[in-house]
Motif scaffolding. Structure first.
Motif, mmCIF file in Angstrom:
data_model
loop_
_atom_site.group_PDB
_atom_site.id
_atom_site.type_symbol
_atom_site.label_atom_id
_atom_site.label_comp_id
_atom_site.label_asym_id
_atom_site.label_seq_id
_atom_site.Cartn_x
_atom_site.Cartn_y
_atom_site.Cartn_z
ATOM 1 N N GLY A 237 60.132 39.116 53.498
ATOM 2 C CA GLY A 237 60.377 38.451 54.786
ATOM 3 C C GLY A 237 59.347 38.794 55.841
ATOM 4 N N CYS A 238 58.157 39.241 55.407
ATOM 5 C CA CYS A 238 57.112 39.594 56.379
ATOM 6 C C CYS A 238 56.379 38.326 56.837
ATOM 7 C CB CYS A 238 56.127 40.588 55.774
ATOM 8 S SG CYS A 238 54.709 40.895 56.852
ATOM 9 N N ALA A 239 56.443 38.060 58.121
ATOM 10 C CA ALA A 239 55.844 36.828 58.668
ATOM 11 C C ALA A 239 54.316 36.905 58.672
ATOM 12 C CB ALA A 239 56.363 36.591 60.078
ATOM 13 N N ILE A 240 53.795 38.117 58.813
ATOM 14 C CA ILE A 240 52.334 38.304 58.817
ATOM 15 C C ILE A 240 51.769 37.963 57.436
ATOM 16 C CG2 ILE A 240 50.484 40.041 58.987
ATOM 17 C CD1 ILE A 240 51.523 39.650 61.747
ATOM 18 N N LEU A 241 52.375 38.567 56.396
ATOM 19 C CA LEU A 241 51.900 38.304 55.033
ATOM 20 C C LEU A 241 51.981 36.818 54.694
ATOM 21 C CD1 LEU A 241 53.437 41.335 53.074
ATOM 22 C CD2 LEU A 241 51.059 41.018 53.779
ATOM 23 N N ALA A 242 53.059 36.182 55.140
ATOM 24 C CA ALA A 242 53.231 34.749 54.877
ATOM 25 C C ALA A 242 52.127 33.948 55.578
ATOM 26 C CB ALA A 242 54.611 34.303 55.354
ATOM 27 N N ALA A 243 51.820 34.333 56.819
ATOM 28 C CA ALA A 243 50.803 33.606 57.593
ATOM 29 C C ALA A 243 49.405 33.831 57.014
ATOM 30 C CB ALA A 243 50.853 34.042 59.049
#
Ligand SMILES: Nc1nc2c(ncn2[C@@H]2O[C@H](COP(=O)(O)OP(=O)(O)OP(=O)(O)O)[C@@H](O)[C@H]2O)c(=O)[nH]1
Ligand SMILES: [Mg+2]
Ligand SMILES: [Zn+2]
Length: 335
Positions: free
Chosen positions: A284-290
């Motif tokens: 659920g890490c938004a940074i990794l997803a971005a």
């Protein structure tokens, strides 16, 4: 001796050039106020307003630095020494980069952060446009990392582009030029001043690196009417501070600056599932997803992390200095 205030217009080793109303004078630091003291004191820098005891026959005595409305600081390379203040009390920070090999987005991100931190408003000045054939690619990059920040492409040789900066040069306003060596800060100052006030230097064309021509910072009054190279005329009346080129800008205090210049990154981090997410392997890490889908540039993320480490390091160092001082003071109280 009477107590008065004056503005610091130049700093040479331990002597300060001061302006009091229309009068130029020199000052030195009062030892007991700056060195033999139990507090962390701010040393004067260009743009500072200082309290002084005037000496009509020799150097006046600088007693203290009055509170600043803005200040640009960088980490002191000597451990145990306070941060270095490059300039103070300016309204605008002209982030100066040349339209050649000196141009790096990560460098711009760094400068923007410290500019926002300083309390001044950043303006991006892209120099040497007369030598550049593809300014659009640079401008695109600037607009991407610095949305909403004003910028201009200028040439100190032809006078092109200065009219876009006229609004920052007027009476009552002060701007400070910041950037690497050789980008054309002093040439810019000379163009605005209409005279060869600052020495300018050749660059080593092989690597487009500067030579550190300017060795001290200085503040000048801009003429009311600016006659630019090439013949154009614009309005002036403010003040301009030229500074020596910065080799690598390492941040000290930068928390508020980071909040503005990396607003997008910090906003992403707030969207991570865990509030203490390390952005490494967490679900659920938004940074990794971005990073994965390309909405966050990898280099930008790298610069952000690097600057956060520097900021933490500087904070730790500051705390350590304060602790040492406290110890010293409590020891003194015992006797
Ligand atoms: N063609 C062109 N050359 C420029 C321009 N501005 C500066 N230069 C040249 O670039 C070199 C460096 O300029 P300076 O003004 O000394 O640069 P600086 O940023 O003050 O450098 P430091 O004092 O070392 O920090 C000089 O040879 C200038 O003539 C410009 O707009 N166009
Ligand atoms: Mg210079
Ligand atoms: Zn995360």
């Amino acid at each position: 001796m009477e107590c008065k205030t004056a503005t610091v217009v130049a700093v040479h080793r331990e002597r300060y050039e001061l302006l009091m109303e229309e009068k130029n004078l020199y000052g030195k630091l009062k030892t007991s106020a700056f060195y033999n003291t139990m507090e962390i004191v701010e040393f004067p820098t260009v743009g500072d307003v200082v309290e002084l005891a005037e000496n009509p026959t020799g150097d006046s005595m600088i007693l203290k630095v009055l509170p600043r409305k803005s200040v640009f600081k960088r980490l002191n390379a000597t451990p145990g020494q306070p941060d270095l203040a490059l300039a103070a009390n300016f309204d605008y920070v002209f982030i100066t980069m040349s339209l050649n090999k000196d141009f790096h987005v990560s460098k711009l991100e760094r400068y923007l952060t410290v500019a926002w931190q300083s309390g001044g408003t950043p303006v991006i000045v892209l120099t040497k446009v007369d030598l550049c054939e593809d300014r659009e690619t640079y401008v695109e990059q600037v607009m991407r990392v610095a949305p909403g920040v004003d910028f201009a492409c200028v040439s100190s040789v032809t006078g092109e582009g200065f009219e876009k900066l006229e609004k920052y040069l007027g009476a009552g306003k002060t701007l400070v030029l910041l950037g690497s060596s050789g980008v054309g800060k002093s040439s810019f100052a000379n163009a605005v001043l209409g005279r060869e006030e600052m020495l300018t230097g050749g660059i080593r064309e092989a690597d487009a690196q500067g030579r550190h021509t300017t060795t001290y910072k200085q503040c000048f009054l801009i003429p009311k009417v600016i006659r630019l190279p090439g013949g154009n005329v614009i309005k002036g009346g403010g003040r301009i501070i030229d500074t020596p080129g910065i080799r690598k800008l390492i941040v000290s205090e930068a928390e508020q600056g980071m909040q503005v210049s990396f607003e997008d990154v910090e906003e992403l981090a707030r969207q991570c599932r865990f509030s203490d997410c390390g952005h490494k392997t967490e679900p659920g890490c938004a940074i990794l997803a971005a990073l994965e889908d390309g909405t966050l540039d990898r280099k930008r993320w790298h610069t952000y992390q690097e600057m956060q480490r520097e900021e933490r390091f500087a904070t730790e160092r500051r705390k350590l200095m304060e602790k040492r001082l406290e110890k010293k003071m409590s020891k003194r109280k015992k006797y």
